[in-house]
Structures are given as C-alpha cells and as structure tokens.
Scaffold this motif. Structure first.
Motif, PDB file in Angstrom:
ATOM      1  N   ASP A 152       0.805  -1.224   0.000  1.00 50.55           N
ATOM      2  CA  ASP A 152       0.000   0.000   0.000  1.00 50.55           C
ATOM      3  C   ASP A 152       0.839   1.276   0.000  1.00 50.55           C
ATOM      4  OD1 ASP A 152      -2.308  -1.533   0.088  1.00 50.55           O
ATOM      5  OD2 ASP A 152      -2.369  -1.553   2.282  1.00 50.55           O
ATOM      6  N   PHE A 153       2.157   1.148   0.023  1.00 48.46           N
ATOM      7  CA  PHE A 153       3.024   2.310   0.091  1.00 48.46           C
ATOM      8  C   PHE A 153       3.623   2.623  -1.278  1.00 48.46           C
ATOM      9  CE2 PHE A 153       3.231   0.473   4.394  1.00 48.46           C
ATOM     10  CZ  PHE A 153       2.825   1.570   5.136  1.00 48.46           C
ATOM     11  N   TRP A 244      12.845  -3.546  -0.431  1.00 48.84           N
ATOM     12  CA  TRP A 244      12.160  -2.358  -0.926  1.00 48.84           C
ATOM     13  C   TRP A 244      12.245  -1.256   0.115  1.00 48.84           C
ATOM     14  CZ3 TRP A 244       9.094  -1.449  -5.397  1.00 48.84           C
ATOM     15  CH2 TRP A 244       8.991  -2.539  -6.271  1.00 48.84           C
ATOM     16  N   LEU A 245      12.541  -0.045  -0.339  1.00 48.48           N
ATOM     17  CA  LEU A 245      12.436   1.134   0.512  1.00 48.48           C
ATOM     18  C   LEU A 245      11.044   1.697   0.292  1.00 48.48           C
ATOM     19  CD1 LEU A 245      15.075   3.874   1.096  1.00 48.48           C
ATOM     20  CD2 LEU A 245      12.694   4.479   0.745  1.00 48.48           C
ATOM     21  N   VAL A 246      10.237   1.746   1.358  1.00 51.73           N
ATOM     22  CA  VAL A 246       8.840   2.145   1.231  1.00 51.73           C
ATOM     23  C   VAL A 246       8.524   3.289   2.195  1.00 51.73           C
ATOM     24  CG1 VAL A 246       8.139  -0.168   0.510  1.00 51.73           C
ATOM     25  CG2 VAL A 246       8.019   0.455   2.935  1.00 51.73           C
ATOM     26  N   ALA A 247       7.502   4.069   1.835  1.00 49.95           N
ATOM     27  CA  ALA A 247       7.025   5.158   2.678  1.00 49.95           C
ATOM     28  C   ALA A 247       5.676   5.607   2.153  1.00 49.95           C
ATOM     29  CB  ALA A 247       8.012   6.330   2.673  1.00 49.95           C
ATOM     30  N   PRO A 248       4.846   6.227   2.993  1.00 53.56           N
ATOM     31  CA  PRO A 248       3.611   6.833   2.496  1.00 53.56           C
ATOM     32  C   PRO A 248       3.924   7.912   1.465  1.00 53.56           C
ATOM     33  CG  PRO A 248       3.582   6.673   4.890  1.00 53.56           C
ATOM     34  CD  PRO A 248       4.983   6.344   4.450  1.00 53.56           C
ATOM     35  N   ARG A 249       2.975   8.156   0.577  1.00 51.95           N
ATOM     36  CA  ARG A 249       3.212   9.076  -0.538  1.00 51.95           C
ATOM     37  C   ARG A 249       3.703  10.452  -0.115  1.00 51.95           C
ATOM     38  NH1 ARG A 249      -1.166   9.166  -5.174  1.00 51.95           N
ATOM     39  NH2 ARG A 249      -0.294   7.055  -5.321  1.00 51.95           N
ATOM     40  N   PRO A 250       3.162  11.084   0.944  1.00 51.00           N
ATOM     41  CA  PRO A 250       3.654  12.434   1.290  1.00 51.00           C
ATOM     42  C   PRO A 250       5.155  12.486   1.564  1.00 51.00           C
ATOM     43  CG  PRO A 250       1.585  11.995   2.415  1.00 51.00           C
ATOM     44  CD  PRO A 250       2.013  10.701   1.790  1.00 51.00           C
ATOM     45  N   GLN A 251       5.702  11.413   2.154  1.00 51.00           N
ATOM     46  CA  GLN A 251       7.137  11.418   2.452  1.00 51.00           C
ATOM     47  C   GLN A 251       7.995  11.526   1.192  1.00 51.00           C
ATOM     48  OE1 GLN A 251       5.153  10.367   4.803  1.00 51.00           O
ATOM     49  NE2 GLN A 251       6.202   9.321   6.460  1.00 51.00           N
ATOM     50  N   TRP A 252       7.491  10.977   0.091  1.00 52.33           N
ATOM     51  CA  TRP A 252       8.290  10.969  -1.137  1.00 52.33           C
ATOM     52  C   TRP A 252       8.452  12.363  -1.720  1.00 52.33           C
ATOM     53  CZ3 TRP A 252      11.042   6.910  -2.893  1.00 52.33           C
ATOM     54  CH2 TRP A 252      10.759   5.670  -2.309  1.00 52.33           C
ATOM     55  N   ARG A 253       7.613  13.300  -1.296  1.00 52.68           N
ATOM     56  CA  ARG A 253       7.732  14.665  -1.805  1.00 52.68           C
ATOM     57  C   ARG A 253       8.739  15.484  -0.996  1.00 52.68           C
ATOM     58  NH1 ARG A 253       1.942  14.023  -2.602  1.00 52.68           N
ATOM     59  NH2 ARG A 253       1.466  15.026  -0.620  1.00 52.68           N
ATOM     60  N   GLN A 254       9.256  14.939   0.085  1.00 47.06           N
ATOM     61  CA  GLN A 254      10.193  15.674   0.929  1.00 47.06           C
ATOM     62  C   GLN A 254      11.580  15.694   0.294  1.00 47.06           C
ATOM     63  OE1 GLN A 254      10.199  14.103   4.881  1.00 47.06           O
ATOM     64  NE2 GLN A 254       8.024  14.470   5.216  1.00 47.06           N
ATOM     65  N   ALA A 255      12.209  16.860   0.343  1.00 50.69           N
ATOM     66  CA  ALA A 255      13.542  17.003  -0.242  1.00 50.69           C
ATOM     67  C   ALA A 255      14.540  16.054   0.415  1.00 50.69           C
ATOM     68  CB  ALA A 255      14.011  18.450  -0.104  1.00 50.69           C
ATOM     69  N   LYS A 256      14.453  15.905   1.736  1.00 46.45           N
ATOM     70  CA  LYS A 256      15.418  15.052   2.426  1.00 46.45           C
ATOM     71  C   LYS A 256      15.252  13.587   2.007  1.00 46.45           C
ATOM     72  CE  LYS A 256      12.872  13.950   6.686  1.00 46.45           C
ATOM     73  NZ  LYS A 256      12.931  13.988   8.163  1.00 46.45           N
ATOM     74  N   MET A 257      14.003  13.163   1.754  1.00 41.06           N
ATOM     75  CA  MET A 257      13.780  11.788   1.315  1.00 41.06           C
ATOM     76  C   MET A 257      14.308  11.580  -0.093  1.00 41.06           C
ATOM     77  SD  MET A 257      12.548   9.278   3.056  1.00 41.06           S
ATOM     78  CE  MET A 257      11.765   8.327   1.757  1.00 41.06           C
ATOM     79  N   ARG A 258      14.094  12.550  -0.954  1.00 40.44           N
ATOM     80  CA  ARG A 258      14.592  12.412  -2.323  1.00 40.44           C
ATOM     81  C   ARG A 258      16.112  12.279  -2.331  1.00 40.44           C
ATOM     82  NH1 ARG A 258      10.700  16.543  -3.350  1.00 40.44           N
ATOM     83  NH2 ARG A 258      12.348  18.125  -3.494  1.00 40.44           N
ATOM     84  N   ALA A 259      16.782  13.021  -1.444  1.00 40.86           N
ATOM     85  CA  ALA A 259      18.237  12.931  -1.371  1.00 40.86           C
ATOM     86  C   ALA A 259      18.680  11.550  -0.893  1.00 40.86           C
ATOM     87  CB  ALA A 259      18.782  14.010  -0.442  1.00 40.86           C
TER      88      ALA A 259
END
Length: 270
Positions: A152-153, A244-259
């Motif tokens: 679901d992530f 797999w590296l997984v997270a809820p969708r909002p986390q993927w929009r974070q700059a620190k997560m993208r890095a």
C-alpha cells in the motif's frame, strides 16, 4: 464553537479576480476559463448573499461589500501560506527515522548511511529494528522491507530479487553439506536442515559462524561475498522477494527523502 465551512476555492478565485479586476486575467493566473471564474464568483455571491462585482461602462468594478472583506481575505491567505510552510519545514530537516531488518542495517544500510553522511555531514539518524513498525506511531520517514512489492506504500526496489546459496569461506566439508533453514527461503525437497532459525539475520549469522549453508537475498550478502567472509555455492538466481524502501506518498515529496533515496538507489545500482 463550530467553525463555518469556508468555500476556499471560490475565495481564492475572488482574490485573483479582485487583484486583476478582470475575470480574464484571473483565469490566466489560475489556468481556468473566464467562464469558470464567473461561475465561482456567482456561487460565492450566492453563499454570501452579496454582490461582489458590478459591470460598468469602464469595465469590472468591485462593490463596497467586495472591498470590505478583501484585506482580511488576503491576510488570511498569507496565514495559510505561512501554515503550509511551517508544516513543510520538516522537508528541509536533516533528521531521518528509518526502520529496517537488523541484519540488513548492519550488512548493507549502515555503510551506505555513513557514505551519505560524508556528503551530508549534518544528517542524523534514528533506527528501528522492526521494519514493520507503524509509520505514524514510530514517526518513520521510511522503512526497508524484504517483500515482493511495496504493497500500500510508495516504494523503490533497492536491487532485483535475487537469491544465493552461501557458506562461510572457512567452513568445513560437513558444514558445506548442512542446511540452515529460515521462513523466507524454501529449501530443496530432499534437504534436511541441521538448524532452523527465525529470520534472514539469524540465518546469515549462522552461516558466517560456519554452521552450514543458507539461501539468502543476494543484496544482504553481497558485501560479505566481496570481502571473502562468505562464498557463493550456487547462484545468484532469480528470487521472489527483494529489499524495498517504502514510505507513504507524502514522504516521497520531501527534499530530504529524495536525497536519501537517490543515494541508496545509486549505491544499489552501482
């Protein structure tokens, strides 16, 4: 006191129309049609019970009622923007809370986090050994799980699903014939395990200790194979599950997560 449900989209349209004193220019700003702007203004007038604009020989004009609320409305939108910026402040944060299997953290993740910190010296990490921890309760940024897919992530596969049969490089002849069994890897039908353990980490530790051979995810043992602590007896071959590296969708929009994702996926692809 119960709050009034405000027609925020219509108010945003009114703000744009009032600034431009033009439905056409407001429509250009909002990327909609002038007709849509007019429809939103009429709907807002119906809700408020007042007329906000009148047409004159000189063009569009704000009424006194429209002017009366305009300054407060614009102050309100500024407050909304400040609120959103405050909520998004964590995107620039250098703190990461990560859940991952304990063995994967030690064998693969920790060295790569150390490499990540060389380019991001302010980064700080909190580690949870339970990769299935609840994101909200544990306040996680991301989790790494040995699964068939992200579920679901939102997720990124750190490496293709591959498995390999390994044993300690100094294992004796008997150990090379003995099997270590764990729930994530089915042994051959004729295999008789001499050791049964609960997870991949225990199977890996047992193999490194020379207790037998085990079927393990290739990514988990890749470094140990490269530095000679383990030898590959068979494979790698295609498997069902991978990390797999997984997270809820909002986390993927974070700059620190993208890095972080860019660094980890880059390491995995190298």
């Amino acid at each position: 006191m119960k709050r009034t449900l405000l027609p925020l989209n219509a108010l945003r349209v009114f703000d744009a129309a009032a600034r431009h004193v033009s439905f056409t220019r407001a429509a250009d700003e909002l990327a909609v049609t002038p007709a849509a702007v007019g429809q939103q203004i009429r709907a807002l007038e119906d809700v408020l019970g007042v007329v906000l604009f009148r047409r004159t020989s000189k063009g569009l004009e704000l009424t006194d009622e429209g002017l009366a609320g305009l300054d407060s409305l614009r102050e309100g939108f500024i407050k909304f923007e400040e609120s959103v910026q405050a909520m998004q402040a964590g995107q620039a944060s250098d703190r990461y809370t990560i859940a991952a299997p304990r063995e994967f953290y030690g064998m693969w993740l920790a060295p790569r986090l150390a490499a990540f910190r060389k380019g991001n010296p302010g980064a700080r990490f909190t580690f949870h050994a339970d990769e299935d921890a609840d994101f909200t309760e544990a306040n996680l940024d991301c989790a790494i799980r040995l699964v068939e897919g992200p579920g679901d992530f939102e997720g990124i596969q750190l490496a293709p699903a591959r498995k390999v049969i390994v044993a300690a490089s100094d294992a004796g002849p008997d150990a090379l014939e003995d099997w270590i069994e764990w729930p994530g890897a089915a042994l051959p039908e004729d295999a008789k395990p001499v050791l049964q353990v609960g997870n991949a980490g225990q199977a890996l530790t047992s193999a490194l200790a020379g207790l037998g051979r085990a079927i393990l995810p290739f990514l988990l043992v890749e470094d140990a194979l490269a530095d000679g602590r383990l030898v590959a007896l068979e494979g790698p071959s295609e498997g069902r599950r991978s990390y797999w590296l997984v997270a809820p969708r909002p986390q993927w929009r974070q700059a620190k997560m993208r890095a972080l994702v860019a660094a980890l996926s880059g390491e995995a692809a190298a």
